[in-house]
Design a protein around this motif. Structure first.
Motif, PDB file in Angstrom:
ATOM      1  N   ASP A 177      -9.941   7.574   0.106  1.00 19.87           N
ATOM      2  CA  ASP A 177      -8.813   8.452  -0.207  1.00 19.87           C
ATOM      3  C   ASP A 177      -8.143   9.056   1.024  1.00 19.87           C
TER       4      ASP A 177
ATOM      5  N   ARG B 287     -14.160  13.063   0.097  1.00 20.03           N
ATOM      6  CA  ARG B 287     -12.796  12.896  -0.378  1.00 20.03           C
ATOM      7  C   ARG B 287     -11.868  13.807   0.407  1.00 20.03           C
TER       8      ARG B 287
ATOM      9  N   VAL C 111      -2.308  13.632   0.373  1.00 24.16           N
ATOM     10  CA  VAL C 111      -1.352  13.867  -0.701  1.00 24.16           C
ATOM     11  C   VAL C 111      -0.004  14.192  -0.089  1.00 24.16           C
TER      12      VAL C 111
ATOM     13  N   ALA D 184       3.111  15.249  -1.005  1.00 25.47           N
ATOM     14  CA  ALA D 184       4.002  15.839  -2.001  1.00 25.47           C
ATOM     15  C   ALA D 184       5.396  15.955  -1.421  1.00 25.47           C
TER      16      ALA D 184
ATOM     17  N   PRO E 119      -5.158   4.792  -1.250  1.00 28.02           N
ATOM     18  CA  PRO E 119      -5.288   5.950  -2.145  1.00 28.02           C
ATOM     19  C   PRO E 119      -4.278   5.923  -3.280  1.00 28.02           C
ATOM     20  N   GLU E 120      -4.743   6.265  -4.462  1.00 29.43           N
ATOM     21  CA  GLU E 120      -3.878   6.276  -5.632  1.00 29.43           C
ATOM     22  C   GLU E 120      -2.722   7.252  -5.444  1.00 29.43           C
ATOM     23  N   ALA E 121      -3.003   8.424  -4.837  1.00 23.25           N
ATOM     24  CA  ALA E 121      -1.986   9.472  -4.712  1.00 23.25           C
ATOM     25  C   ALA E 121      -0.802   9.046  -3.853  1.00 23.25           C
ATOM     26  N   SER E 122      -1.039   8.223  -2.850  1.00 28.20           N
ATOM     27  CA  SER E 122       0.044   7.810  -1.945  1.00 28.20           C
ATOM     28  C   SER E 122       0.302   6.313  -1.995  1.00 28.20           C
ATOM     29  N   LYS E 123      -0.255   5.650  -3.014  1.00 27.02           N
ATOM     30  CA  LYS E 123      -0.159   4.190  -3.118  1.00 27.02           C
ATOM     31  C   LYS E 123       1.276   3.693  -3.087  1.00 27.02           C
ATOM     32  N   ASP E 124       2.136   4.275  -3.899  1.00 30.07           N
ATOM     33  CA  ASP E 124       3.507   3.778  -3.990  1.00 30.07           C
ATOM     34  C   ASP E 124       4.229   3.881  -2.653  1.00 30.07           C
ATOM     35  N   LYS E 125       4.010   4.981  -1.958  1.00 30.70           N
ATOM     36  CA  LYS E 125       4.645   5.170  -0.657  1.00 30.70           C
ATOM     37  C   LYS E 125       4.127   4.147   0.353  1.00 30.70           C
TER      38      LYS E 125
ATOM     39  N   GLY F  82      -8.130  13.388   0.416  1.00 32.59           N
ATOM     40  CA  GLY F  82      -6.937  12.638   0.019  1.00 32.59           C
ATOM     41  C   GLY F  82      -5.722  13.022   0.823  1.00 32.59           C
TER      42      GLY F  82
END
Length: 345
Positions: A122, A11, A15, A17, A150-156, A13
């Motif tokens: 991820d 993993r 991320v 931020a 990846p869930e953390a950056s999916k929207d982007k 990810g």
């Protein structure tokens, strides 16, 4: 494919931020919009001349102003499109092994000609993705989500370009996943009447018949679908993956674990309990994220399994490349294994 199984993956990810430096500027240059969501852009849903629309398996009408050329895809999806003559610019997912060779999930694709945005679960380089100025992102879907996004950056990620998914889990069987992938390839310019594609489909249909015949000729062979990790042996149900559901329809007698995980995909067995289910054949995960037979020799309980002792361990292409060319061989190999298998009692 269970997401909870991804503990066996590395993993790393991505991320973002607050967003990676320079990403906003790159997005502006791309002018990417999410046509599939139906919430942006005045051209959304318009039937303009030369536009491209594809209804994906998540129920979305994915639309672009013209037929997509800059395509980015999950590695396995990209490999399937490659078999239909549709190139992609970038990939995400297992593509290159530690020694620089093509991962099994890359199929026949020339990985030197694609930008690898992420090689493990991820991992997805959003800046590189945006810089490719993608017209379309495509991937598979096991459970209604975008596989390997990846869930953390999916929207982007999903805001940069239209995106489509082909369903390969749940109630879908292998033949249907193949049809839908072919539909996608055709929409992107593939010639489904080419000799290669016609011959590949005929080979797949013949292989289907071979597997059905093998299960009838040698009934009662019990098959356990397994995946090896350092601490666990995962016994999978045959009822959630397109390939296994199809093989079951053709007569393969799978063992269904009785204590599945919360998502309903597999039972995690400690290595001390790896022999819980008495199988004649073990259908073993071939992905590079899973331990392979040579590595599993270090597990004493693995060596004691009846199927292992009998040499009846069959490599399973856990994430098939959904082209007829690739899937025909899977059925041919399984048919041969079932036909030759001995019932171990």
């Amino acid at each position: 494919m269970p997401k909870s199984r991804t503990s066996s993956f590395t993993r790393r990810g991505f991320v973002a931020a607050g967003g990676a430096l320079g990403l906003v500027a790159v997005l502006a240059a791309c002018g990417g919009t999410d046509s599939a969501k139906g919430d942006g852009g005045k051209d959304n849903g318009a039937a303009t001349s030369g536009s491209w629309t594809f209804k994906d398996d998540l129920g979305k009408d994915v639309t672009t102003k013209s037929q997509p050329k800059n395509i980015v895809a999950f590695t396995g999806t990209a490999a399937a499109l490659y078999d239909y003559g549709i190139p992609v610019k970038g990939v995400f997912g297992p593509t290159k092994t530690a020694d620089g060779k093509a991962d099994v999930q890359a199929g026949s694709m020339d990985i030197s000609k694609v930008e690898i945005l992420g090689n493990v679960y991820d991992q997805f380089n959003v800046e590189k993705y945006a810089a490719l100025q993608p017209d379309l992102l495509v991937t598979n879907s096991w459970d209604g989500t975008y596989w390997y996004v990846p869930e953390a950056s999916k929207d982007k990620i999903l805001s940069i370009a239209p995106h489509a998914a082909i369903k390969v889990g749940g109630d879908v069987t292998l033949d249907k996943a193949l049809e839908r992938t072919a539909d996608l390839a055709k929409s992107l310019g593939a010639d489904l009447n080419s000799k290669k594609t016609v011959d590949s489909k005929a080979r797949f249909e013949a292989a289907t018949a071979k597997l059905r015949e093998a299960t009838k000729a040698n009934p009662g062979v019990k098959v356990l679908v397994g995946s090896g990790a350092d601490a666990m042996f995962y016994a999978s149900t045959p009822d959630t993956a397109a390939d296994l559901k199809y093989f079951k329809q053709l007569g393969v007698e799978f063992i269904t674990p009785d204590k599945l995980d919360e998502a309903g995909f597999f039972e995690a067995l400690s290595w001390e309990n790896a022999g819980k289910y008495k199988a004649d054949v073990i259908f073993l995960d071939n992905r590079t994220s899973a331990l392979q037979p040579e590595q599993l020799k270090a597990k004493p309980t693995w060596n004691e399994l009846p199927a292992v002792k009998a040499g009846q361990v069959v490599s399973r292409v856990t994430e098939p490349i959904f082209s007829y060319d690739q899937c025909a061989k899977i059925l041919e190999d399984l048919a041969k294994s079932i036909q030759n298998a001995k019932k171990l009692g």
